[in-house]
Design an enzyme around this catalytic site. Structure first.
Site: not given
Lengths: 380, 380
Positions: B133, B155, B197, B248, B252, B256, B259, B278
């Site tokens: 965890r 992320k 990016e 997000e 945030r 994107n 994206h 990507h």
């Protein structure tokens, strides 16, 4: 059966146990017949859709009642079934449940509803934690064990070949609905196993609750207000500990009383529920933790005897010899314990007790002492 | 090659970009040659052991240098390798990495070190988030894309057959070490893809950075102080957004930009990196987002033209026709977009722009408008 003690008299209907965790506060509702009002209660959370995750046995009994209630309150539903049993706490089942939730087009603002016992709650809860990096979760526990333990507190996870619950997440539910009437259809063995976790709360820090359990265990298993009280009291006890230490950096470890032994036994029996279910392993683990405490000179022998006598009376196992098919050697059990999440820098952490209701966290327990104790227990 | 602009003059050595996220604050170190001092820097975090997760290509180049540095500073190490490529962001690879970390007996106070590009960072980061965890994480990104984007912000995740990154967790690293010299061994195609990016940050809200990129892109790709500046500036831009909105819920989403289109294209090409990586998908997505903004009457045509011209100049794709093997129909692309995590109540959220450096979140974009735009683009 003993008459009801004053301490468990309650208002008719249901009881609400709040878990006031700052931004993640939620309520646990405990009472007979709550499933029938689950639709409006869950719909009130404001989601448009719910993926109900259940096992095939529980789904056949209750999924449509729950789904119908949700649909009647304007929600779209999908039901995802997994095979019953601990084997569903696997990477494969997790992938299947996550993909099922995605296939049902559950969005971040929607819900995953875990309808089942500890396995379903842990699995569905973990899937809810990671699908879209977090979807809201409602727990509808259908076993005594899930109602008093696994549905409360936000721990979710699956098993690895290295041990139980070694992969998972903290993900608090938005609501827990514990309908104690659902336990009526639970096999006697499961009900008894769940009862081990009820007893645990008394052993940790509430001697009077343990004594109340000694008097009332038959009524708790049979149903009635004693059962509701036992469930609500267990939830209150667990919530109090979780509030003090949500992420198990400290006090929360007390909830693991009996569990370091229990996890090792479950691993030794290959998580095969025909041999041993979790609550049975916990019962043996509780008895072992008390006898280990006696052996270390920490606890009077009569306390350990009283714990074992009560668990024996309910038909739960209290000795390694009672594990069907055996549980391996002392070294094998010790090795399994070392994989426990609570291990730090190689030292073993145990929850030990100075007596009934007086448990404490013992860090840095010497592996040799554990090995010697297990060797003795195996030979007993 | 254009002379260095005053804005990118820096002290020799490396730059520290702080990410002051309350209890989860960490630093991003950016500079040439940092891998050689990674041992003491990582050991200073106070862990006794580290599981280095890498892909077979990167591991052959750098894993032993990193592991040697850690061992020289008293840490126990294990290295876990996965196949290179997007296909490793799978449930199966996740299970393998988690079991590998457990087999290495990594405890909660130990570390997982992600040594690689975006795939390794996302996969290893997710494994670190869920093993026991949550185990601490260090990112050592080895691609331009990972250095400027995926290693920063917490992320993590894997792909589902329903879409990219649909299963994952937020898990902030304890340290990010971006050695820009590692990009020297990166294939030209990967370096260019990562550059998309970098350009994105200028397009979001920093027109002067976009213009600096137009002038300096060859130097950024070739190496030298312009590269270091581009990486550090990108990290600063991303950190600023993450600070405003870690999980997000709002701003945030600006990150994107491009994206929603990019993820649909990657799905349409079955995440096959031979067809599209990507960053290439992001480049096409950026050009599409600007042209879509023009079509909706939000953005002057010459801005979209300038964006596409710059990406074209660097050799990145800007049109659907450039996707090798095609990318399906408008409806198929739209369907893929609907699975995006940012979907809410069925409405599509896009990041659109009023011009270069003026992007914004557009919620509730009508699917019909998207379909019409895609149909036009496919026919162009």
């Amino acid at each position: 059966m003993t008459a009801l003690q004053p301490r468990c008299v309650q208002a008719p209907g249901f009881e609400t146990v709040p878990v006031p965790l700052a931004e993640r506060a939620y309520d646990i509702l405990v009472g007979r017949g709550l499933l029938d009002s689950a639709g409006p209660r869950i719909a009130a959370l404001g989601a448009g859709a719910a993926a109900i995750v259940s096992d095939e046995v529980v789904a056949a009994l209750y999924a449509e009642r729950l789904a119908g209630g949700l649909r009647a309150n304007g929600m779209r539903t999908a039901t995802i079934e997994v095979p019953a049993g601990e084997a569903s706490k696997s990477y494969e089942a997790l992938a299947r449940v996550c993909d099922g939730i995605l296939a049902a087009r559950i969005e971040r603002s929607d819900l995953v509803v875990a309808l089942g016992g500890g396995v379903v709650g842990d699995l569905a809860g973990f899937a809810a934690a990671i699908v879209r990096r977090g979807v809201r979760l409602v727990q509808v526990p259908t076993t005594l064990l899930a109602q008093v333990d696994s549905s409360v507190g936000g721990k979710t996870g699956i098993n690895s070949r290295h041990g139980k619950n070694l992969v998972g997440a903290f993900h608090q539910p938005s609501l827990v609905i514990a309908d104690t009437a659902l336990l009526d259809t639970l096999p006697e063995r499961e009900r008894r196993a769940g009862y081990a976790e009820v007893v645990k709360y008394g052993l940790i820090d509430d001697r009077s609750f343990f004594e109340w359990c000694e008097t009332n265990w038959r009524a708790i298993l049979a149903g009635g207000p004693e059962r509701d009280h036992a469930v609500a009291q267990s939830c209150r006890a667990k919530a109090a500990v979780v509030l003090r230490d949500e992420r198990e950096d400290g006090d929360r470890a007390l909830l693991n009383l009996g569990h370091t032994f229990a996890h090792a036994l479950e691993r030794a029996t290959a998580y095969d529920s025909r041999r041993l279910v979790h609550g049975e392993a916990v019962a043996a683990g509780l008895a072992l933790a008390f006898r280990f405490s006696v052996k270390l000179g920490l606890c009077p022998g009569q306390h350990a005897g009283r714990v074992a006598a009560h668990l024996d009376a309910t038909g739960l196992p209290t000795r390694l010899q009672q594990v069907p098919g055996g549980c391996g050697t002392a070294d094998e059990l010790l090795d399994a314990m070392r994989q426990d999440k609570k291990v730090k820098d190689g030292a073993l952490t145990f929850i030990l007790a100075r007596g009934i209701g007086q448990s404490f966290i013992a860090r840095a327990v010497a592996p040799d002492a554990v090995r010697a104790f297990l060797t003795e227990e195996l030979a007993a």
